[in-house]
Enzyme design. Structure first.
Site, PDB file in Angstrom:
ATOM      1  N   THR A  49      46.265  -8.759  15.352  1.00 44.94           N
ATOM      2  CA  THR A  49      46.806  -9.034  16.654  1.00 44.94           C
ATOM      3  C   THR A  49      46.101  -9.739  17.436  1.00 44.94           C
ATOM      4  OG1 THR A  49      45.736  -7.350  18.034  1.00 44.94           O
ATOM      5  CG2 THR A  49      47.340  -6.336  16.429  1.00 44.94           C
ATOM      6  N   CYS A  50      46.728 -10.120  18.691  1.00 49.15           N
ATOM      7  CA  CYS A  50      46.114 -11.296  19.686  1.00 49.15           C
ATOM      8  C   CYS A  50      44.644 -10.477  20.094  1.00 49.15           C
ATOM      9  CB  CYS A  50      46.964 -11.407  20.743  1.00 49.15           C
ATOM     10  SG  CYS A  50      47.442  -9.987  21.656  1.00 49.15           S
ATOM     11  N   GLU A 114      48.523   1.668  25.924  1.00 43.21           N
ATOM     12  CA  GLU A 114      49.594   0.822  25.711  1.00 43.21           C
ATOM     13  C   GLU A 114      50.173   1.257  24.191  1.00 43.21           C
ATOM     14  OE1 GLU A 114      49.720  -1.509  23.136  1.00 43.21           O
ATOM     15  OE2 GLU A 114      47.825  -1.692  22.432  1.00 43.21           O
ATOM     16  N   LYS A 192      58.499 -15.585  33.238  1.00 47.30           N
ATOM     17  CA  LYS A 192      58.162 -14.497  32.329  1.00 47.30           C
ATOM     18  C   LYS A 192      58.089 -13.034  33.239  1.00 47.30           C
ATOM     19  CE  LYS A 192      54.978 -13.072  28.693  1.00 47.30           C
ATOM     20  NZ  LYS A 192      53.797 -13.697  27.999  1.00 47.30           N
TER      21      LYS A 192
END
Length: 442
Positions: A49-50, A114, A192
């Site tokens: 993932t990032c 999260e 965004k």
């Protein structure tokens, strides 16, 4: 068989290094096959993932496999191994299980609580299953991690407090209006941040949604996504009296003065109005907060709410850690019960062999006994063995119930010099996917 994880995350490596080490999704199947082709690696999974890149593996030699995986990561991405080493962490056995459970439960995430990481982990497991690089260890361990994550989310408040600007804005709006269903909303800007907030608001069954932007086409695109209506940027103040909630995030500087907002509130006949100004520089005059029935929050206000909510999540994390430890104990309880089965078989076989040998020796010296007497002696010796073994075997069958089971298993292994043989490859082939090998040691 042992379980290990090697990787790096936002805690140990800067984004410049993490982005170089990410594995493209289209390459994962081939990479997983390459990992399981390494010596003594039977299963593999990649979580990329990032915020983290982690390689999970089941291996007969975790120490050597950790070194091989480190070398593999460096070579695959064209990096010097020494350049990579300071940023890596390696966990094996119980520490690796704990790390996996914490990652799944978002206790190791940049944003505590999260929800995305659990979906990413399920996807990583799915890819390993599809590529046949997930086997008995992963097929038991990953579902247990998902159970731990579900318990953390349902039994704690770790996900109940907004920690993003967009979600905090929605949470504040709900506190002001109570119910957001039917409320009208105007979004000033189509960047965004506005889109994220609009996405959160869209789930609240709002009434009319108005969108404005200096580029009308962009406003129309955003309005279409959420079933709203675009209005020209030069005319948007004329529509403000229709909006219960106004979200602004443009680079246009001051757009709404106190005097203009006073007029709008009068046109609304003093009905409450909530303004969220997340622009820097601000789009709304801070003095507007002094207007009755107008509630104005800027980016600093929202960040204050987020910090308060983060403190609440950190409190919830303490209970979450307790749940993780409970699930680790459950997993190891299952593992001990799995180890108990071959131990029981080996102990029975050893004692039965002794009984058989000694009975044959004794009966050989008692040639005068008839067949009925011989059967009686056989029955007697079997009964004695069963009586002697009943209590220790009962304890071994309950080995998974608590941590002392591990002590009993090791004691029996040493006292009777037992070495239960693992299943043959043929036997493992016929095993169901949910039944791990009997030689797993985590």
């Amino acid at each position: 068989m042992n379980f290990l994880v090697i990787g790096l995350s936002y805690r140990t490596a800067p984004v410049e290094l993490r982005e170089r080490l990410g594995f493209p999704s289209e390459d994962l199947a081939g990479v997983l096959r390459s990992i399981t082709a390494l010596p003594k690696v039977s299963e593999a999974m990649i979580l990329s993932t990032c915020n983290r890149v982690e390689l999970y593996a089941a291996s007969q030699d975790p120490a050597a496999t950790g070194e091989r995986l480190q070398r593999f990561m460096a070579q695959y991405h064209g990096l010097d191994e020494e350049q990579l080493r300071p940023h890596l962490y390696i966990h094996s056995g119980r520490d690796a299980v704990r790390h996996l459970f914490r990652v799944a439960s978002s206790l190791d995430s940049m944003i505590l609580g999260e929800p995305q990481i659990l979906g990413q982990l399920k996807q990583a497991y799915g890819l390993a299953e599809a590529g046949c690089t997930a086997g008995p260890v992963f097929n038991r361990l990953l579902p247990r991690a998902f159970v731990a994550a579900k318990r953390v989310r349902s039994e704690t408040a770790i996900a109940q407090h907004a920690v993003s600007v967009s979600y905090a804005a929605v949470e504040l709006a709900r506190k002001i209006f109570g119910e957001l269903a039917g409320k009208s909303c105007m979004i000033v800007g189509a960047g965004k941040m506005c889109e994220l907030a609009a996405r959160h608001l869209a789930g609240q069954q709002l009434g009319e949604v108005l969108v404005t932007n200096r580029t009308l086409a962009r406003a129309q695109d955003l309005a279409e996504k959420f079933g709203g209506r675009a209005v020209p940027f030069a005319e948007f103040p004329l529509y403000l009296d229709q909006a219960d909630i106004v979200l602004t995030s443009t680079a246009a500087g001051l757009l709404l003065t106190r005097s203009r907002l006073e007029q709008i509130i009068r046109r609304r006949k003093n009905r409450p109005m909530f303004l969220i100004d997340i622009a820097v520089p601000r789009n709304v005059d801070p003095q507007a907060n002094q207007i009755d029935n107008l509630y104005l929050y800027d980016i600093d206000d929202l960040n204050g709410v987020i910090e308060t909510n983060l403190r609440e999540r950190r409190k919830a994390a303490k209970k979450a850690e307790e749940i993780i430890e409970q699930e680790i104990l459950r997993f190891y309880g299952w593992l001990r019960s799995l180890e108990a089965a071959p131990m029981i078989v080996a102990l029975r076989q050893q004692v039965e062999e002794i009984r058989r040998r000694e009975t044959e020796k004794t009966l050989g010296a008692l040639q005068h006994l008839d067949a009925a007497d011989r059967r009686a002696v056989e029955a007697l010796t079997r009964a004695i063995v069963n009586k002697v073994l009943h209590s220790p075997l009962s304890v071994l069958r309950r080995a998974g119930d608590d941590i002392t089971g591990e002590i009993y298993l090791e004691a029996v292994r040493r006292l009777f010099d037992l070495d239960p043989a693992p299943k043959t490859a043929a036997a493992q082939q016929t095993e169901s996917e949910d039944t791990p090998k009997q030689d797993i040691v985590l």
